[in-house]
Design a protein around this motif. Structure first.
Motif, PDB file in Angstrom:
ATOM      1  N   GLU A 109       0.823  -1.209   0.000  1.00  0.00           N
ATOM      2  CA  GLU A 109       0.000   0.000   0.000  1.00  0.00           C
ATOM      3  C   GLU A 109       0.856   1.258   0.000  1.00  0.00           C
ATOM      4  OE1 GLU A 109      -0.437  -2.613   1.926  1.00  0.00           O
ATOM      5  OE2 GLU A 109      -2.279  -3.385   0.984  1.00  0.00           O
ATOM      6  N   GLN A 110       1.999   1.214   0.673  1.00  0.00           N
ATOM      7  CA  GLN A 110       2.888   2.377   0.723  1.00  0.00           C
ATOM      8  C   GLN A 110       3.683   2.552  -0.563  1.00  0.00           C
ATOM      9  OE1 GLN A 110       4.994   0.974   4.231  1.00  0.00           O
ATOM     10  NE2 GLN A 110       4.163   2.667   5.447  1.00  0.00           N
ATOM     11  N   MET A 111       3.960   1.439  -1.238  1.00  0.00           N
ATOM     12  CA  MET A 111       4.893   1.483  -2.361  1.00  0.00           C
ATOM     13  C   MET A 111       4.233   1.468  -3.725  1.00  0.00           C
ATOM     14  SD  MET A 111       8.116   1.594  -1.301  1.00  0.00           S
ATOM     15  CE  MET A 111       7.461   2.886  -0.241  1.00  0.00           C
ATOM     16  N   GLN A 112       2.981   1.071  -3.831  1.00  0.00           N
ATOM     17  CA  GLN A 112       2.388   0.925  -5.154  1.00  0.00           C
ATOM     18  C   GLN A 112       2.328   2.260  -5.878  1.00  0.00           C
ATOM     19  OE1 GLN A 112      -1.599  -0.555  -4.869  1.00  0.00           O
ATOM     20  NE2 GLN A 112      -2.242   0.977  -3.362  1.00  0.00           N
ATOM     21  N   GLY A 113       2.195   2.166  -7.196  1.00  0.00           N
ATOM     22  CA  GLY A 113       2.199   3.389  -8.004  1.00  0.00           C
ATOM     23  C   GLY A 113       3.579   4.002  -8.032  1.00  0.00           C
ATOM     24  N   TRP A 114       3.680   5.246  -7.587  1.00  0.00           N
ATOM     25  CA  TRP A 114       4.965   5.952  -7.536  1.00  0.00           C
ATOM     26  C   TRP A 114       5.445   6.106  -6.101  1.00  0.00           C
ATOM     27  CZ3 TRP A 114       7.369   7.143 -12.117  1.00  0.00           C
ATOM     28  CH2 TRP A 114       6.588   6.990 -13.256  1.00  0.00           C
ATOM     29  N   GLY A 115       4.924   5.234  -5.219  1.00  0.00           N
ATOM     30  CA  GLY A 115       5.324   5.306  -3.820  1.00  0.00           C
ATOM     31  C   GLY A 115       6.782   4.974  -3.582  1.00  0.00           C
ATOM     32  N   TRP A 116       7.428   4.309  -4.547  1.00  0.00           N
ATOM     33  CA  TRP A 116       8.836   3.966  -4.393  1.00  0.00           C
ATOM     34  C   TRP A 116       9.725   5.188  -4.221  1.00  0.00           C
ATOM     35  CZ3 TRP A 116      11.505   6.225  -8.375  1.00  0.00           C
ATOM     36  CH2 TRP A 116      10.800   6.483  -9.555  1.00  0.00           C
ATOM     37  N   GLN A 117       9.242   6.356  -4.634  1.00  0.00           N
ATOM     38  CA  GLN A 117      10.049   7.570  -4.488  1.00  0.00           C
ATOM     39  C   GLN A 117      10.354   7.872  -3.025  1.00  0.00           C
ATOM     40  OE1 GLN A 117       7.267  10.081  -6.594  1.00  0.00           O
ATOM     41  NE2 GLN A 117       8.583  10.177  -8.394  1.00  0.00           N
ATOM     42  N   LYS A 118       9.534   7.326  -2.108  1.00  0.00           N
ATOM     43  CA  LYS A 118       9.734   7.603  -0.689  1.00  0.00           C
ATOM     44  C   LYS A 118      11.020   6.991  -0.154  1.00  0.00           C
ATOM     45  CE  LYS A 118       4.697   7.494  -0.053  1.00  0.00           C
ATOM     46  NZ  LYS A 118       3.568   6.723   0.535  1.00  0.00           N
ATOM     47  N   VAL A 119      11.523   5.929  -0.784  1.00  0.00           N
ATOM     48  CA  VAL A 119      12.744   5.283  -0.294  1.00  0.00           C
ATOM     49  C   VAL A 119      13.956   5.643  -1.140  1.00  0.00           C
ATOM     50  CG1 VAL A 119      11.486   3.383   0.756  1.00  0.00           C
ATOM     51  CG2 VAL A 119      12.270   3.166  -1.611  1.00  0.00           C
ATOM     52  N   HIS A 120      13.804   6.576  -2.075  1.00  0.00           N
ATOM     53  CA  HIS A 120      14.940   7.044  -2.870  1.00  0.00           C
ATOM     54  C   HIS A 120      15.661   8.178  -2.157  1.00  0.00           C
ATOM     55  CE1 HIS A 120      15.221   5.398  -7.064  1.00  0.00           C
ATOM     56  NE2 HIS A 120      14.248   4.694  -6.542  1.00  0.00           N
ATOM     57  N   HIS A 121      16.945   8.277  -2.427  1.00  0.00           N
ATOM     58  CA  HIS A 121      17.723   9.372  -1.846  1.00  0.00           C
ATOM     59  C   HIS A 121      17.238  10.688  -2.439  1.00  0.00           C
ATOM     60  CE1 HIS A 121      21.104  11.850  -0.617  1.00  0.00           C
ATOM     61  NE2 HIS A 121      21.503  10.862   0.165  1.00  0.00           N
ATOM     62  N   PRO A 122      17.011  11.692  -1.601  1.00  0.00           N
ATOM     63  CA  PRO A 122      16.468  12.962  -2.116  1.00  0.00           C
ATOM     64  C   PRO A 122      17.360  13.640  -3.151  1.00  0.00           C
ATOM     65  CG  PRO A 122      17.165  13.155   0.189  1.00  0.00           C
ATOM     66  CD  PRO A 122      17.156  11.707  -0.138  1.00  0.00           C
ATOM     67  N   ASP A 123      18.661  13.348  -3.130  1.00  0.00           N
ATOM     68  CA  ASP A 123      19.566  13.970  -4.109  1.00  0.00           C
ATOM     69  C   ASP A 123      19.441  13.338  -5.489  1.00  0.00           C
ATOM     70  OD1 ASP A 123      20.449  15.536  -2.065  1.00  0.00           O
ATOM     71  OD2 ASP A 123      22.319  14.428  -1.720  1.00  0.00           O
ATOM     72  N   HIS A 124      18.782  12.174  -5.579  1.00  0.00           N
ATOM     73  CA  HIS A 124      18.735  11.449  -6.849  1.00  0.00           C
ATOM     74  C   HIS A 124      17.316  11.244  -7.382  1.00  0.00           C
ATOM     75  CE1 HIS A 124      23.027  10.124  -6.700  1.00  0.00           C
ATOM     76  NE2 HIS A 124      22.828  10.240  -5.401  1.00  0.00           N
ATOM     77  N   VAL A 125      16.307  11.378  -6.509  1.00  0.00           N
ATOM     78  CA  VAL A 125      14.968  10.941  -6.895  1.00  0.00           C
ATOM     79  C   VAL A 125      14.425  11.723  -8.084  1.00  0.00           C
ATOM     80  CG1 VAL A 125      13.845  12.475  -5.221  1.00  0.00           C
ATOM     81  CG2 VAL A 125      12.661  10.421  -6.022  1.00  0.00           C
ATOM     82  N   GLU A 126      14.672  13.015  -8.170  1.00  0.00           N
ATOM     83  CA  GLU A 126      14.141  13.795  -9.294  1.00  0.00           C
ATOM     84  C   GLU A 126      14.766  13.353 -10.609  1.00  0.00           C
ATOM     85  OE1 GLU A 126      13.722  18.479 -10.720  1.00  0.00           O
ATOM     86  OE2 GLU A 126      14.433  17.983  -8.699  1.00  0.00           O
ATOM     87  N   ARG A 127      16.090  13.154 -10.589  1.00  0.00           N
ATOM     88  CA  ARG A 127      16.778  12.708 -11.805  1.00  0.00           C
ATOM     89  C   ARG A 127      16.291  11.329 -12.235  1.00  0.00           C
ATOM     90  NH1 ARG A 127      20.514   9.067 -12.475  1.00  0.00           N
ATOM     91  NH2 ARG A 127      20.883   8.850 -10.230  1.00  0.00           N
ATOM     92  N   VAL A 128      16.177  10.412 -11.267  1.00  0.00           N
ATOM     93  CA  VAL A 128      15.767   9.043 -11.577  1.00  0.00           C
ATOM     94  C   VAL A 128      14.345   9.023 -12.123  1.00  0.00           C
ATOM     95  CG1 VAL A 128      15.262   6.787 -10.563  1.00  0.00           C
ATOM     96  CG2 VAL A 128      17.349   8.009  -9.923  1.00  0.00           C
ATOM     97  N   THR A 129      13.450   9.781 -11.485  1.00  0.00           N
ATOM     98  CA  THR A 129      12.050   9.802 -11.928  1.00  0.00           C
ATOM     99  C   THR A 129      11.929  10.343 -13.345  1.00  0.00           C
ATOM    100  OG1 THR A 129      11.320  10.131  -9.641  1.00  0.00           O
ATOM    101  CG2 THR A 129       9.752  10.667 -11.382  1.00  0.00           C
TER     102      THR A 129
END
Length: 681
Positions: A211-231
């Protein structure tokens, strides 16, 4: 949904008749038509007979009055065998395990709809005894008064569908078992990138839920310095349909971040349309740490080799300068001239070996530079034998050289070729016992290749034990060695012969190893010959001027007193006025006050280093235009580049060839300095 109607109390017995209807009704019996069969019978039969689903028509007592060919095929019974009978007696009178199948448990037998269709699934038994699943739909048949007078039942064989569903479930089970137990974190998305499934490893690593991770919830466990680039990159690949790959850190359940290599591939349907994406994340933290450690070790190794080369080069500078001075001031005594030539040749060898320290990996891959010129192999090999003779004599081994009288010319690097031959002699000496013999021969072989050039054949034979047969195929490969004793009297790194092969192949030649017929090893080098020609020796330095005609001022900034003083003496002999400074600050002051035409500056100086000296002199208008040459043991490419940026005109690695240095000095004095910046020895 499985339909079920109340049991009809008027149901006929399994073998009962139609009662007042006068027995079983056959559509083939004229004058005995059932009320359900009308004049449209032929049209209905045509439709029914060509239907792909099994059709049964039951009367108001749920006895069969008709079934189509598809039903006959489905059950294995003919219409004549089924007419007037309940389906229960025909298609499911027992369970698959052989126990009786009570009528009350048969949904299809209970289906006598009053208002709506009834649907469900059943297990039929074929006439041959095998059981198979079916789906049925029972629809009421009504007369003009809307009274139910029968039922039409459609039946479809579900065997293949059930088998496919079972295989799909089994495949899904195997997939999930595999996906949950692979070391990677795994996940799946729909065609838009919305993640709907993760494997067990993902939840164990992140400590999250679906429930926490489905959809685009995986962004919550990404490093904040990388999540925008990765997404952003992930969205681009989802849109383009190209496979995706990236590296980034993911937060672990305890808050720590680990690095992962993530990949996703599109999964396409039969039409080629992307229906979903499957992705994995592989933990590469340890790999990155190992790579970083290797890079750090490699950096420290380079720093060590650079420092070692600097420390080894410095003593070579006064040696080469002293040899040049002795050559300029010495007499014509052949004995002294021979000793000076030995010192010069060995210093040159040492300088090349020191340079090799900075490029160990390049040498191991055979990637080194050859300084080609015409080389007389006869003279070169005579010099090699002469240099190696004392070592052979001290070991009690007789060294013989059988060389032709006429010169044999190759276009190559004299130092490298001598290095190759010396390695062969050194290898032979390791395995030749006292009292033994080493023989070196050189002869011309006629052309036998497409280039139509004769070959020089150099062979070194020894009287040792020979090469073990199992080592012969690999003798020229790096690190190939025979068994060693504890004293390692025959030791080494196993690189000597590998280097020989690369030197020879770099000259367009070949190598061969064999055991001599009389015992011992026989190593052969073959090199392409060129037409006889004289070497293009560098021109002699310009003749020295008398003290009344000083050629110009040169400032030497060098912290090694031996190197500085021998360089000063060499330049004095050529008519230059020379001053010496032993540190960077005094060198800058001397240049500003004395104003030389040329400054020869070391890099590793106390106080100000050579780069800082150059920067200060280039900033001062009074010294900005003087010639500035770095002479240093620090000669890595990045150090040379830094010297260029600091303002040096040339960058010469130690030890510098005295004749090259004198020519360069003369060019500066005459303002003939070649441009742009260059480095070399």
């Amino acid at each position: 949904m499985r339909g079920k109607s109340p049991q009809n109390p008027r149901r006929a017995s399994p073998h009962g008749s139609a009662g007042s209807q006068g027995g079983p009704v056959s559509p083939e019996t004229p004058g005995a038509r059932h009320p359900l069969l009308s004049d449209t019978r032929r049209q209905l039969e045509a439709v029914c007979n060509n239907a792909t689903v099994a059709l049964f028509i039951m009367d108001e007592r749920q006895q069969c009055v008709y079934m189509n060919p598809a039903a006959e095929k489905l059950t294995g019974y003919s219409l004549a065998e089924v007419q007037g009978r309940a389906l229960h007696d025909v298609v499911h009178h027992t369970h698959p395990d052989g126990t009786p199948y009570p009528l009350s448990e048969c949904p299809i037998d209970q289906a006598f709809p009053q208002n709506n269709q009834e649907q469900g699934e059943e297990i039929f038994v074929h006439r041959d005894g095998h059981f198979y699943p079916v789906a049925f739909t029972a629809s009421p048949i009504r007369d003009e008064t809307d009274r139910p007078i029968g039922t039409v039942i459609e039946v479809q064989d579900l065997t293949e569908r059930k088998r496919a569903e079972k295989e799909l479930r089994e495949s899904e089970r195997r997939f999930r078992a595999l996906a949950d137990n692979i070391p990677q974190l795994a996940w799946m998305t729909d065609e838009t990138g919305w993640i709907f499934w993760y494997n067990r490893r993902w939840f164990e690593y992140t400590g999250t839920t679906l429930e926490q991770m489905q959809g685009w919830g995986w962004q919550k466990v990404h490093h904040p310095d990388h999540v925008e680039r990765v997404t952003e990159k992930f969205r681009r690949h989802i849109a383009s349909g190209e496979g995706w790959e990236d590296t980034f850190p993911l937060r672990r359940y305890d808050g720590e971040y680990c690095w992962f290599l993530s990949r996703a591939v599109p999964i396409r349907d039969e039409s080629g349309r992307i229906s979903r994406w499957f992705g994995t994340n592989t933990d590469i933290t340890e790999q990155r740490e190992t790579e970083e450690a290797l890079r750090d070790a490699d950096r420290r190794k380079d720093e060590f080799l650079a420092m070692l080369a600097h420390e080894l080069r410095n003593p070579l500078v006064p040696i080469t300068n002293a040899v040049a001075i002795l050559r300029a001031r010495g007499g014509q005594d052949p004995f002294l001239e021979r000793q000076r030539e030995i010192i010069r040749r060995q210093a040159e060898h040492m300088a090349r070996l020191v340079a090799d320290l900075l490029e160990v990996s390049r040498i191991s891959r055979g990637k080194f530079t050859l300084q080609r010129q015409p080389v007389n192999l006869v003279e070169a090999l005579r010099g090699c034998a002469g240099d190696y003779l004392p070592s052979a004599e001290s070991a009690g081994v007789r060294l013989e050289a059988d060389l032709p009288q006429e010169p044999l010319w190759v276009h190559g690097d004299a130092v490298r070729l001598c290095q190759a031959v010396t390695n062969l002699l050194s290898n032979a000496l390791k395995f030749t016992p006292a009292g033994g013999r080493i023989e070196m021969t050189l002869h011309r072989a006629p052309a036998n290749g497409p280039d139509r050039r004769d070959r020089a054949v150099i062979t070194v034979r020894d009287s040792g034990p020979g090469i073990p047969p199992e080592l012969l195929p690999d003798i020229w490969e790096p690190f190939t060695q025979g068994e060693q004793g504890l004293d390692r009297s025959r030791g080494g790194l196993g690189l000597g012969l590998a280097l020989v092969r690369r030197i020879v192949e770099g000259h367009g030649g070949s190598v061969r190893a064999a055991n001599a017929g009389t015992g011992g090893a026989e190593l052969t080098l073959t090199l392409p010959l060129v037409e006889a020609e004289e070497p293009t020796w560098p021109p002699d330095p310009a003749p020295r001027r008398e003290s009344s005609g000083v050629r110009g001022r040169i400032l030497v900034i060098e912290d090694s007193s031996d190197a500085a003083e021998t360089l000063r003496d060499l330049l004095n002999l050529e008519g230059y006025e020379v001053r010496v400074a032993f540190d960077g600050l005094s060198g800058v002051e001397a240049a500003q006050s004395w104003k030389p035409a040329l400054v020869l500056c070391d890099i590793g100086l106390p106080g100000l280093n050579g780069y800082e000296v150059a920067e200060r002199l280039r900033r001062d208008p009074a010294t900005r235009g003087l010639g500035l040459v770095a002479v240093s043991g620090y000669a890595q490419p990045d150090q040379v580049a830094r010297g260029r940026d600091a303002g040096f005109d040339d960058y010469l690695p130690k030890p510098v060839d005295p004749e090259h240095l004198l020519r360069l000095a003369a060019a500066y004095m005459d303002r003939l300095h070649p441009a742009p910046f260059h480095s070399g020895s």
